[in-house]
Design a protein around this motif. Sequence first.
Motif, PDB file in Angstrom:
ATOM      1  N   GLU A 233      48.417  38.333  45.350  1.00 52.51           N
ATOM      2  CA  GLU A 233      47.699  38.079  46.083  1.00 52.51           C
ATOM      3  C   GLU A 233      46.895  39.361  47.117  1.00 52.51           C
ATOM      4  N   ASN A 236      44.467  38.570  44.593  1.00 55.75           N
ATOM      5  CA  ASN A 236      43.271  37.363  45.358  1.00 55.75           C
ATOM      6  C   ASN A 236      42.408  38.237  46.791  1.00 55.75           C
ATOM      7  N   LYS A 237      42.863  38.936  47.288  1.00 54.43           N
ATOM      8  CA  LYS A 237      42.783  39.698  49.297  1.00 54.43           C
ATOM      9  C   LYS A 237      42.095  40.066  49.044  1.00 54.43           C
ATOM     10  N   LEU A 239      39.823  39.289  46.199  1.00 57.76           N
ATOM     11  CA  LEU A 239      38.918  39.122  45.367  1.00 57.76           C
ATOM     12  C   LEU A 239      37.767  38.708  46.709  1.00 57.76           C
ATOM     13  N   THR A 240      38.499  37.869  47.139  1.00 55.56           N
ATOM     14  CA  THR A 240      38.491  36.963  48.378  1.00 55.56           C
ATOM     15  C   THR A 240      37.638  38.219  49.331  1.00 55.56           C
ATOM     16  N   ALA A 241      37.762  39.463  49.722  1.00 60.99           N
ATOM     17  CA  ALA A 241      37.166  40.383  50.412  1.00 60.99           C
ATOM     18  C   ALA A 241      36.227  40.821  49.707  1.00 60.99           C
ATOM     19  N   LYS A 243      34.331  38.846  47.314  1.00 64.07           N
ATOM     20  CA  LYS A 243      33.247  38.048  47.959  1.00 64.07           C
ATOM     21  C   LYS A 243      32.153  37.802  48.752  1.00 64.07           C
ATOM     22  N   SER A 244      33.515  37.787  50.100  1.00 69.33           N
ATOM     23  CA  SER A 244      32.805  38.347  51.532  1.00 69.33           C
ATOM     24  C   SER A 244      32.259  39.057  51.986  1.00 69.33           C
TER      25      SER A 244
END
Length: 329
Positions: A233, A236-237, A239-241, A243-244
């Motif tokens: 997680e 993923n966090k 990666l999401t950050a 991507k954002s």
Amino acid sequence: MFGIKYFKAAPNTYALAYKSGRVSREGAGLSFFYNTAWTSLVAVPLESVDAPFMFSEVSKDFQDVTVQGQATVRVVDPKLLAGLMNFSLDAKGRYASEAPFKLPQRVVNAVQVRLRSVLQTMTLRELLRSSDAIVERVSVALREPDALPSLGLDLVSLAILAIKPNPETARALEAQVREELLKEADDATYVRRNSAIEQERAVRENELATERVVLEKRQQIDDQAMGGRIALEERNKALTALKSENARTEAEAKAFALAELMKSVAGVDPRVLQALTIGQADPNVLIAAAFQGLAENADKIGELNISPDLLQELSRKERPQKPRPAPER
């Protein structure tokens, strides 16, 4: 004839021939002629004599006991015994008195006197448990000089066959012993049950220890799995950050480009911009813009005719052509 007779003693008989008050012959197994007129014969048996006995006595704690046994003696000093008891023979070769047959009773009396002195120093329980000690003490007492040796006798053996209390006391002792045995049985049962409980508790403790180890192992596995999920997680966090952040950067870049573009065409006439985009626009878009212009200037148009062929041509959409099958070889 003339009072002369022949005497023959057995090998285990000690014979004494008295003449004029003096011993003329003596020994074991003698054979000789004698004159009945002035000779007296004495025959003392040398074989062992059994004297069974049974009598009641009182113990130290004033309990009646019955003692049964047997004493065996033998003559070791026949002259001494012949001087104390009448072992003389009559003319027919038989004992002249009943004294020889009373010898066992003399032995029993001596045993009873010594045994009584021992029994009176011991309690009933001690008597019932110490028959061998009693035999040893009485045997030593019977061999003292004032006992059997004073009769010319020696003790061969002494056996006590039974020491019995009276029936009421025996039943009381049996009841007490029975209760003690039952108590011992109960104690043994308790010990056995306690041992079984201890073993069962040990088994249960081992089972609980095993379950605890299994739970700890499962907890470790769950913790490791949770740690793995948390790490995933976290990735993923991140990666999401990322991507954002990339999307925001890209949007900012597009916005900046659009803003710059708008700044560059801010002072240009809209018709010029429209004319510049006509060459690059989609035909359908151009047609739609044309119709929009007609609609805006509808009040200036008197009459407008659009043929069906034109509408059909305008609404026709270009369809993708299906690929042709390859020719067979």
